[in-house]
Write a protein that holds these residues in place. Structure first.
Motif, PDB file in Angstrom:
ATOM      1  N   LEU A  24       0.824  -1.194   0.000  1.00 34.88           N
ATOM      2  CA  LEU A  24       0.000   0.000   0.000  1.00 34.88           C
ATOM      3  C   LEU A  24       0.867   1.255   0.000  1.00 34.88           C
ATOM      4  CD1 LEU A  24      -2.803   1.338   0.292  1.00 34.88           C
ATOM      5  CD2 LEU A  24      -2.515   1.140   2.763  1.00 34.88           C
ATOM      6  N   SER A  25       1.912   1.253   0.814  1.00 31.10           N
ATOM      7  CA  SER A  25       2.809   2.421   0.863  1.00 31.10           C
ATOM      8  C   SER A  25       3.463   2.657  -0.491  1.00 31.10           C
ATOM      9  CB  SER A  25       3.865   2.178   1.944  1.00 31.10           C
ATOM     10  OG  SER A  25       4.765   3.244   1.991  1.00 31.10           O
ATOM     11  N   THR A  26       3.864   1.574  -1.172  1.00 32.74           N
ATOM     12  CA  THR A  26       4.484   1.709  -2.499  1.00 32.74           C
ATOM     13  C   THR A  26       3.498   2.287  -3.505  1.00 32.74           C
ATOM     14  OG1 THR A  26       5.925  -0.175  -2.030  1.00 32.74           O
ATOM     15  CG2 THR A  26       5.625   0.441  -4.349  1.00 32.74           C
ATOM     16  N   TYR A  27       2.260   1.756  -3.511  1.00 29.93           N
ATOM     17  CA  TYR A  27       1.253   2.247  -4.445  1.00 29.93           C
ATOM     18  C   TYR A  27       0.974   3.724  -4.217  1.00 29.93           C
ATOM     19  CZ  TYR A  27       0.271  -2.725  -5.191  1.00 29.93           C
ATOM     20  OH  TYR A  27       0.366  -4.049  -5.475  1.00 29.93           O
ATOM     21  N   LEU A  28       0.896   4.141  -2.949  1.00 28.89           N
ATOM     22  CA  LEU A  28       0.623   5.546  -2.649  1.00 28.89           C
ATOM     23  C   LEU A  28       1.747   6.441  -3.151  1.00 28.89           C
ATOM     24  CD1 LEU A  28      -0.876   5.090   0.906  1.00 28.89           C
ATOM     25  CD2 LEU A  28      -2.077   6.003  -1.076  1.00 28.89           C
ATOM     26  N   THR A  29       2.996   5.963  -3.073  1.00 29.64           N
ATOM     27  CA  THR A  29       4.135   6.743  -3.582  1.00 29.64           C
ATOM     28  C   THR A  29       4.010   6.939  -5.100  1.00 29.64           C
ATOM     29  OG1 THR A  29       5.566   5.908  -1.819  1.00 29.64           O
ATOM     30  CG2 THR A  29       6.646   6.778  -3.808  1.00 29.64           C
ATOM     31  N   ALA A  60       1.094  14.340  -9.473  1.00 28.41           N
ATOM     32  CA  ALA A  60       1.861  15.577  -9.312  1.00 28.41           C
ATOM     33  C   ALA A  60       1.525  16.631 -10.361  1.00 28.41           C
ATOM     34  CB  ALA A  60       3.366  15.258  -9.323  1.00 28.41           C
ATOM     35  N   PRO A  61       1.360  16.275 -11.660  1.00 24.52           N
ATOM     36  CA  PRO A  61       1.023  17.318 -12.658  1.00 24.52           C
ATOM     37  C   PRO A  61      -0.294  18.023 -12.328  1.00 24.52           C
ATOM     38  CG  PRO A  61       1.730  15.303 -13.761  1.00 24.52           C
ATOM     39  CD  PRO A  61       1.581  14.952 -12.298  1.00 24.52           C
ATOM     40  N   ALA A  62      -1.212  17.335 -11.664  1.00 23.25           N
ATOM     41  CA  ALA A  62      -2.500  17.951 -11.328  1.00 23.25           C
ATOM     42  C   ALA A  62      -2.447  18.729 -10.020  1.00 23.25           C
ATOM     43  CB  ALA A  62      -3.587  16.870 -11.244  1.00 23.25           C
ATOM     44  N   GLU A  63      -1.292  18.694  -9.376  1.00 22.12           N
ATOM     45  CA  GLU A  63      -1.107  19.379  -8.089  1.00 22.12           C
ATOM     46  C   GLU A  63      -2.152  18.920  -7.050  1.00 22.12           C
ATOM     47  OE1 GLU A  63       0.812  23.531  -9.821  1.00 22.12           O
ATOM     48  OE2 GLU A  63      -1.126  23.557  -8.821  1.00 22.12           O
ATOM     49  N   VAL A  64      -2.434  17.619  -7.104  1.00 23.40           N
ATOM     50  CA  VAL A  64      -3.354  17.001  -6.141  1.00 23.40           C
ATOM     51  C   VAL A  64      -2.528  16.128  -5.206  1.00 23.40           C
ATOM     52  CG1 VAL A  64      -5.266  15.404  -5.811  1.00 23.40           C
ATOM     53  CG2 VAL A  64      -5.332  17.066  -7.658  1.00 23.40           C
ATOM     54  N   ALA A  65      -2.742  16.277  -3.913  1.00 21.37           N
ATOM     55  CA  ALA A  65      -1.945  15.562  -2.924  1.00 21.37           C
ATOM     56  C   ALA A  65      -2.736  14.424  -2.289  1.00 21.37           C
ATOM     57  CB  ALA A  65      -1.463  16.517  -1.833  1.00 21.37           C
ATOM     58  N   ILE A  66      -2.023  13.359  -1.983  1.00 26.15           N
ATOM     59  CA  ILE A  66      -2.537  12.318  -1.081  1.00 26.15           C
ATOM     60  C   ILE A  66      -1.744  12.478   0.212  1.00 26.15           C
ATOM     61  CG2 ILE A  66      -2.813   9.858  -0.674  1.00 26.15           C
ATOM     62  CD1 ILE A  66      -2.920   9.429  -3.667  1.00 26.15           C
ATOM     63  N   THR A  67      -2.385  12.963   1.241  1.00 23.75           N
ATOM     64  CA  THR A  67      -1.673  13.337   2.469  1.00 23.75           C
ATOM     65  C   THR A  67      -1.948  12.339   3.583  1.00 23.75           C
ATOM     66  OG1 THR A  67      -3.486  14.744   3.188  1.00 23.75           O
ATOM     67  CG2 THR A  67      -1.754  15.773   1.895  1.00 23.75           C
ATOM     68  N   ARG A  68      -0.947  12.193   4.436  1.00 30.83           N
ATOM     69  CA  ARG A  68      -1.099  11.338   5.619  1.00 30.83           C
ATOM     70  C   ARG A  68      -1.738  12.171   6.729  1.00 30.83           C
ATOM     71  NH1 ARG A  68       0.922   6.038   7.288  1.00 30.83           N
ATOM     72  NH2 ARG A  68      -0.086   5.762   9.315  1.00 30.83           N
ATOM     73  N   ARG A  69      -2.807  11.665   7.317  1.00 30.78           N
ATOM     74  CA  ARG A  69      -3.500  12.320   8.435  1.00 30.78           C
ATOM     75  C   ARG A  69      -3.712  11.298   9.548  1.00 30.78           C
ATOM     76  NH1 ARG A  69      -6.636  16.802   6.727  1.00 30.78           N
ATOM     77  NH2 ARG A  69      -5.352  17.997   5.268  1.00 30.78           N
ATOM     78  N   GLY A  70      -2.959  11.408  10.627  1.00 27.69           N
ATOM     79  CA  GLY A  70      -3.139  10.477  11.738  1.00 27.69           C
ATOM     80  C   GLY A  70      -2.827   9.060  11.316  1.00 27.69           C
ATOM     81  N   THR A  71      -3.814   8.194  11.385  1.00 30.68           N
ATOM     82  CA  THR A  71      -3.629   6.775  11.049  1.00 30.68           C
ATOM     83  C   THR A  71      -4.149   6.446   9.655  1.00 30.68           C
ATOM     84  OG1 THR A  71      -5.763   6.213  12.042  1.00 30.68           O
ATOM     85  CG2 THR A  71      -3.831   6.094  13.472  1.00 30.68           C
ATOM     86  N   GLY A  72      -4.354   7.473   8.819  1.00 30.75           N
ATOM     87  CA  GLY A  72      -4.903   7.203   7.500  1.00 30.75           C
ATOM     88  C   GLY A  72      -4.409   8.180   6.452  1.00 30.75           C
ATOM     89  N   ASP A 122      -6.855  14.851  -1.381  1.00 31.14           N
ATOM     90  CA  ASP A 122      -7.169  16.264  -1.187  1.00 31.14           C
ATOM     91  C   ASP A 122      -7.804  16.841  -2.460  1.00 31.14           C
ATOM     92  OD1 ASP A 122      -7.417  18.699  -0.124  1.00 31.14           O
ATOM     93  OD2 ASP A 122      -5.279  19.185  -0.031  1.00 31.14           O
ATOM     94  N   THR A 123      -9.067  16.501  -2.661  1.00 32.38           N
ATOM     95  CA  THR A 123      -9.840  17.050  -3.777  1.00 32.38           C
ATOM     96  C   THR A 123     -11.279  17.196  -3.321  1.00 32.38           C
ATOM     97  OG1 THR A 123     -10.368  16.785  -6.125  1.00 32.38           O
ATOM     98  CG2 THR A 123     -10.490  14.808  -4.754  1.00 32.38           C
TER      99      THR A 123
END
Length: 942
Positions: A74-79, A86-98, A102-103
């Protein structure tokens, strides 16, 4: 795929999950990698803008049996996904335990699909509603979440298909309202052939056929549907379909089609709608609640109250569908959203507008003012028999504007709040919904899973029933899981729920998660009420009284009652008939979780110390009232914030004990857990008199065993002597003679080793009782004589008198009745002088025994009756049982067999309640023999 927002042109980035996963930036697709990686993005996009825990992501992507390296993968896929986005400037951010995508949800086709039909149903014009729902349906590109096959994905797909079917049905309604009956006729014909029992589809087809000039075909379709329903379900078509059939039969002008460009209202499906049929479908597999269903019969306005997940809506819908014939003028329904994820109740003004639409009020006649809308609504239904179902109400203020007035309509309101204003000012009846009985819980599982499956695993079924605590939602969650996994034994679900506790009833779908449903109730509480709710979860014992609750919360008593009543109004707490408060088991588990989540360890410990000190000091005060001659053991000062309410007199002390009896063992456990070893043994001491008098002998033994563990942490040898002595006495009361003598010998050795003369005297006296109970009267006389000499030397008149009577009893047991009688009479005089009623009972019982043994049976009866009166005045059930047992013997000797049997039966009942098994068996044998030998005497009336 989302192609444009509601306004302002296409968004720069769009996400598609209603088909194979894709992301487009300015209309061009972004590379997302392989299918498993896209599945991770789908699992985040379904909850765009919200945090999804790692555990939930693993479960959603891999299902129930994830690989051992799932988290690493899962960590690899998220990377990789972060790099792709990145080109869309959309982030997948870590929040607490999940993680959080961010859209905005508006850019995801699934969220837009769900929101567009809601907006459509809010439109006043059918054209606008039709356009919106068609936009929603156009978003589907294939099977939603196509690359996922986990249980979560299957559940989401199933919900989406249901929502799509509902949107399709609404689209047809609005198309018909716009006069487009020719366009929908082919698809309606196909759907009606595929779903011949769907009365809504059949009704739409009949209307389309009639408007297309095919009246005969419309009537034929009705008869065909009626035949199918009769043959397969044994039922007739519902009122709505029957009404449409009659209108087609007489060519009702109201069915005339509107033109394709007419500005028809969104709610006007069949012309002027004057008979609304808004009830949701009746719940399947509804079981139990016979008493509650009967209670709804006589109510014109009824508030069905209860905790979240208690089945309020199901009850109301079941009753409503069973009585549709009582509401020929229609049924209005609205979810007022008083308790839900968004926490925003529906505005009554918007509800009134919807009701007026359903009653065919043209838009230009609908007032803008809420009061005027309410007045018009009441006028329209004033003489009609309409059911108004107001589901999930938040407050009285939300409901009152929606009441129809008059007596012809029936109103059903469901709410987690009690809504006392409706009861007080509007004459509503309140129906409190409690948990299901075990029998009804079994029936619910059997109805959902089949009797074969529940019968095959009776133990697992019973455990599931117990773990769910009668909560319909909890039972429904377990039933749904078991239904979707028919090959798994029920024992596995029981084991999972047993290990996970309340978390085992959680789910990603909020409506199918008991913790989530319960959490919505807390949204409406004040911070002070939420804290009180959490603390009540960790309170010792199964219930609590207001004085103890005041100490637990650290609030003044008057404020505490307000807090408790507020939680009762919110259906989070129940007030019992005796003015105490309790929580249902699952609510209490949720309260415990809340306490550990929202309160610090210091807050929880301080609350437990206060409630412990409240009970300890109350027990001390009660013991002083009930046994003033007993050695006083004063507790340490109570913790700050403890509210003390000592009983006013001996009777109040007994009432307090009876109310708190089931809590006191738990309070002693709290003392042990807090390492308050002084409080642990002192509770056993202060409650000893109360427990012995009320016959709580097993509780007494358990308390002294806990006290023995506590004093192991304390260095005072006198405490060790005291606890072993009282533990020995408790064993004597229960007939455990060898254990009693072992503890008492140990106590005597400790007293002599540490030169504790006062304790030694009392140990000798306890040993005399123990040996006497075992039948060795010479040993008993030896220890009684030692106790008498020691008490006399110490100058303790009360204890000397008790030892004096004990010596007399031992002499009587050894046959010296004259000396025994003198001893007991002298002791009785001393007990009267020192106002020692408990000892008076002992002396009177001994005199009764001596009189009976020497043939003075009338004197024996008199002494036993006197002893019995004192026992009952004291509330001493233990001595009362023994006295009744003794009284039967002189009654028999006098030929008063009926009286003897009556007192022995009374003694038998007390012995059973006290757990004195040997005494129960002995008196039972005596009664059996008496019933056999004396039957002729009884019949002769002697």
């Amino acid at each position: 795929m989302v192609t444009s927002p509601e306004a302002g042109g296409p968004p720069p980035i769009t996400w598609g999950v209603l088909g194979e996963a894709e992301v487009r930036l300015h209309g061009r697709p972004l590379p997302l990698g392989h299918a498993r990686q896209r599945s991770v993005l789908v699992a985040l996009a379904v909850e765009a803008g919200s945090v999804v825990s790692v555990d939930a992501l693993v479960d959603r992507v891999w299902g129930e049996r994830p690989p051992s390296r799932a988290r690493s993968a899962l960590s690899t896929y998220l990377t990789h996904l972060r790099r792709a986005l990145a080109p869309a400037e959309v982030a997948i951010t870590r929040r607490g335990t999940g993680y959080l995508l961010d859209t905005t949800p508006d850019t995801v086709d699934l969220h837009r699909f769900r929101r567009l039909p809601v907006r459509a149903r809010e439109q006043r014009e059918a054209r606008e509603a039709l356009a919106l729902v068609e936009d929603a349906l156009a978003l589907w590109r294939g099977e939603p979440l196509a690359e996922l096959d986990s249980p979560w994905a299957r559940a989401v797909r199933e919900r989406l298909h249901r929502e799509r079917a509902a949107a399709e049905a609404d689209r047809v309604d609005w198309a018909l309202a716009c006069g487009r009956h020719h366009g929908v006729l082919p698809e309606l014909t196909a759907r009606a052939d595929a779903e011949p029992l769907d009365e809504r589809v059949v009704g739409q087809l009949m209307l389309a056929l009639y408007r297309s000039g095919r009246q005969a075909d419309a009537l034929t379709r009705y008869q065909r549907t009626r035949h199918h329903l009769t043959e397969q379900l044994g039922a007739d078509p519902g009122p709505a379909l029957r009404d449409l059939y009659q209108r087609i039969l007489v060519a009702d002008p109201g069915l005339t089609p509107a033109g394709p460009d007419a500005g028809v209202r969104a709610g006007a499906v069949t012309g002027p709608v004057v008979v609304p049929r808004q009830l949701p479908a009746a719940p399947r597999s509804f079981t139990g609640r016979a008493g509650e269903l009967a209670a709804l019969e006589a109510a014109t306005t009824c508030v069905i109250g209860g905790a979240g997940g208690m089945g309020k809506t199901w009850l109301a819908l079941t009753w409503a569908h069973e009585h549709l014939d009582r509401f020929p003028d229609g049924q209005l329904f609205v979810d007022l959203r008083g308790f839900g994820p968004d926490g925003t109740p529906t505005d009554p003004s918007a509800v009134l507008r919807g009701f007026l639409d359903a009653l065919a009020v043209p838009p230009d006649r609908a007032p803008a003012d809420q009061d005027a809308r309410g007045a018009l609504f009441r006028s329209l239904v004033s003489d009609k028999r309409v059911l108004v179902f107001l589901d999930n109400a938040a407050s009285t203020d939300q409901v009152v504007p929606l009441l129809p007035g008059g007596n012809s309509c029936t109103v059903l309101v469901t709410s987690r709040n009690h809504l006392p204003g409706l009861v007080t000012a509007h004459g509503a009846r309140h129906l409190a919904l409690d948990v299901l009985t075990d029998a009804d819980s079994h029936a619910l599982l059997a109805a959902r899973l089949g009797t074969g499956r529940t019968t095959a695993e009776p133990a697992a079924t019973a455990e599931l029933v117990g773990l769910c605590g009668g909560f319909p939602l909890a039972l429904g969650i377990i039933a749904a899981r078991a239904h979707t996994h028919p090959d798994l034994p029920l024992a596995e679900f029981a084991a999972e729920l047993r290990e996970a506790g309340l978390a085992g009833l959680d789910d990603s779908d909020p409506a199918a998660s008991l913790p989530t449903v319960l959490s919505w109730s807390l949204h409406h509480l004040t911070a002070e009420q939420r804290t009180a709710f959490a603390l009540l979860g960790i309170a010792p014992g199964p219930d609590i009284g207001p004085p103890a609750a005041a100490s637990l919360t650290g609030t003044p008593p008057a404020r505490t009652r307000t807090l408790l009543n507020g939680l009762v109004q919110a259906s989070l707490l129940t007030r019992t008939a005796h003015g105490r408060y309790r929580m249902h088991d699952l609510l209490r588990r949720y309260a415990v979780d809340t306490a550990h989540r929202d309160l610090t360890g210091r807050q929880r410990e301080a609350a437990l110390r206060r409630v412990l000190d409240h009970h300890l000091h109350t027990a001390f005060a009660a013991e002083r009232l009930l046994s003033p001659h007993r050695q006083q053991v004063r507790p340490a000062p109570p913790a700050p914030g403890t509210h003390l309410q000592p009983p006013a007199d001996a009777r109040a002390a007994v009432v307090w004990f009876e109310a708190e009896d089931r809590c006191l063992a738990a309070v002693q456990h709290v003392a042990t857990a807090l390492r308050r070893h002084d409080a642990a043994w002192q509770l056993a001491w202060h409650l000893d008199t109360l427990r012995r008098r009320r016959g709580r002998l097993h509780d007494q033994l358990t308390a002294w065993r806990a006290a023995l563990v506590a004093v192991e942490h304390l260095a005072d040898p006198a405490l060790h002597v005291l606890v072993h002595r009282r533990l020995g006495a408790a064993c004597t009361d229960l007939g455990r003679h060898d254990d009693a003598i072992d503890h008492l010998r140990h106590a005597l050795a400790l007293a002599e080793r540490h030169h504790e003369p006062a304790d030694r005297h009392r140990v000798h006296q306890a040993l005399a009782w123990a040996w006497d109970a075992k039948g060795d009267h010479r040993q008993a006389l030896h220890h009684a004589t030692r106790a008498l000499h020691d008490h006399r030397a110490a100058g303790n008149a009360v204890w000397e008198a008790r030892a004096f009577a004990l010596v007399g009893w031992c002499l009587a047991q050894l046959g010296d009745h004259d000396a025994a009688r003198r001893q007991c009479r002298d002791a009785l005089a001393l007990f009267h002088h020192h106002d020692d009623p408990e000892a008076q009972v002992f002396a009177l019982n001994r005199l009764g025994h001596i009189d009976h043994r020497t043939g003075r049976h009338r004197e024996a009866v008199r002494h036993y009756r006197q002893a019995l009166a004192v026992c009952r005045d004291l509330g001493d059930a233990l001595l009362e049982a023994d006295t009744l047992d003794h009284l039967g013997h002189p009654c028999t000797a006098l030929g008063r067999h009926r009286e003897a049997r009556a007192v022995w039966r009374e003694a038998l009942g007390l012995y059973r309640a006290q757990g004195r098994d040997a005494d129960v068996a002995r008196v039972r044998r005596r009664l059996d023999a008496c019933d056999g030998d004396q039957s002729l005497t009884v019949l002769s009336g002697s």
